[in-house]
Design an enzyme around this catalytic site. Sequence first.
Site, PDB file in Angstrom:
ATOM      1  CE  LYS A   1     -75.289  17.592-120.427  1.00 58.82           C
ATOM      2  NZ  LYS A   1     -73.916  17.823-120.240  1.00 58.82           N
TER       3      LYS A   1
ATOM      4  NE  ARG B   1     -69.714  23.844-123.200  1.00 61.49           N
ATOM      5  CZ  ARG B   1     -68.708  24.508-122.630  1.00 61.49           C
ATOM      6  NH1 ARG B   1     -67.747  25.027-123.378  1.00 61.49           N
ATOM      7  NH2 ARG B   1     -68.672  24.675-121.315  1.00 61.49           N
TER       8      ARG B   1
ATOM      9  CE  LYS C   1     -72.576  18.407-123.213  1.00 65.12           C
ATOM     10  NZ  LYS C   1     -71.297  18.365-122.504  1.00 65.12           N
TER      11      LYS C   1
ATOM     12  CB  CYS D   1     -65.546  22.516-120.691  1.00 64.89           C
ATOM     13  SG  CYS D   1     -66.711  21.549-119.743  1.00 64.89           S
TER      14      CYS D   1
ATOM     15  CB  SER E   1     -77.637  22.103-114.040  1.00 60.63           C
ATOM     16  OG  SER E   1     -77.331  22.715-115.285  1.00 60.63           O
TER      17      SER E   1
ATOM     18  CB  CYS F   1     -65.686  17.112-120.840  1.00 58.68           C
ATOM     19  SG  CYS F   1     -65.955  18.485-121.986  1.00 58.68           S
TER      20      CYS F   1
ATOM     21  NE  ARG G   1     -72.224  25.407-120.466  1.00 62.47           N
ATOM     22  CZ  ARG G   1     -72.632  25.675-121.691  1.00 62.47           C
ATOM     23  NH1 ARG G   1     -72.820  26.939-122.061  1.00 62.47           N
ATOM     24  NH2 ARG G   1     -72.837  24.702-122.553  1.00 62.47           N
TER      25      ARG G   1
HETATM   26  C1  PBG Z   1     -69.114  19.062-119.688  1.00 63.46           C
HETATM   27  C2  PBG Z   1     -70.504  18.877-119.250  1.00 63.46           C
HETATM   28  C3  PBG Z   1     -71.557  19.805-119.172  1.00 63.46           C
HETATM   29  C4  PBG Z   1     -72.622  19.151-118.553  1.00 63.46           C
HETATM   30  C5  PBG Z   1     -72.217  17.848-118.330  1.00 63.46           C
HETATM   31  N1  PBG Z   1     -70.922  17.688-118.785  1.00 63.46           N
HETATM   32  C6  PBG Z   1     -71.606  21.249-119.513  1.00 63.46           C
HETATM   33  C7  PBG Z   1     -71.537  21.712-120.904  1.00 63.46           C
HETATM   34  O1  PBG Z   1     -71.451  20.959-121.866  1.00 63.46           O
HETATM   35  O2  PBG Z   1     -71.519  22.929-121.027  1.00 63.46           O
HETATM   36  C8  PBG Z   1     -73.955  19.751-118.208  1.00 63.46           C
HETATM   37  C9  PBG Z   1     -74.670  19.088-117.087  1.00 63.46           C
HETATM   38  C10 PBG Z   1     -75.802  19.860-116.514  1.00 63.46           C
HETATM   39  O3  PBG Z   1     -76.201  20.938-116.991  1.00 63.46           O
HETATM   40  O4  PBG Z   1     -76.355  19.373-115.526  1.00 63.46           O
HETATM   41  N2  PBG Z   1     -68.923  19.279-121.035  1.00 63.46           N
END
Ligand code: PBG
Length: 325
Positions: free
Chosen positions: A248, A217, A195, A122, A274, A120, A205
């Site tokens: 997720k 997003r 997701k 980001c 997280s 990804c 983040r």
């Molecule tokens: C990257 C990504 C994210 C997470 C995993 N891959 C963050 C997002 O999409 O903002 C989140 C993982 C977590 O919160 O533990 N795009």
Amino acid sequence: MTFPSIRMRRLRRLPALREMMAETRLHPADFIMPYFVRPGKGVRNEISSMPGNYQLSVDVLCEECAGLLETGVKSVILFGIPSKKDAMGSEGYTEDGVVQTAVRALRKEVPGLVVTTDVCLCEYTDHGHCGVLNGETVDNDATLELLSKMALSHARAGAHIVAPSDMMDGRVGLIRDNLDADGFADTIIMAYSAKYASAFYGPFRDAAESPPRFGDRRGYQMDVRNADEAMREVNLDLDEGADIVMIKPALAYLDVIRDVKSGSDVPVAAYNVSGEFSMVKAAAEKGWLDEKQAALEMLTAIKRAGADLVLTYWARDAAEWLKEG
Ligand code: PBG
């Protein structure tokens, strides 16, 4: 006649009976442990929003993973914090990027570990969005090329599994094509298929230093209100060649995990994200919850719902707890 003749409590009476009757069992091999890797040497920065988790340099990561493997956990997923960010996320797909370097080191130093990478943009873009911008929207098709370069660079470094988490349309198919064309037919794709645009990514983040600088997003991640759409996303990713599909977050989406497990015949992963981790940590610090009991209950629930694999910041602790019994 004495009532009741059927007594459910008979089967719950002894620890051994409960062990025999258990429908769901956790095993360390179910877990995938996330790690955040950053440039440097000897770096171990605790992530304040995720107690017990660190941004690690490659050398420390290798030591950590060697210990992890001994607990019975087989796999890690890597996230990178680059030395500099730009509009195109270029450090995400250079050969000597932080994740690519970490993958090469882990393959050499920790044989037996299954190395997964998050694909990804980001973490690598200065605007914090998951792809290339066109005005204020993420340009799907322009992003695909970069994601596919990134996945290929991870595979070249030795990643066993690449896990696209960007939610662009068509990325699984393009990544599969490009991996195959470059001789990486054996590289596994674990797609973040469903997701959601969730509030539970907050602590991540901070950890990955990747919050979007503007907006959110919701233009590419799924709407929290939808479940049928998750099945559509899963089927699309499977048509495009995904080997493992992921849901997720996990806890607020147990219904989706169950739907996907019942509606497909592929391995299903769920990301215990997280926010799900940190809220238990915070409550435990206040003495309001027992962390071990709460974490094992959550992980069991995720598995009971139908997940075969669980990505979790508790992977190492849970493996140790399971050994304690
Ligand atoms: C990257 C990504 C994210 C997470 C995993 N891959 C963050 C997002 O999409 O903002 C989140 C993982 C977590 O919160 O533990 N795009």
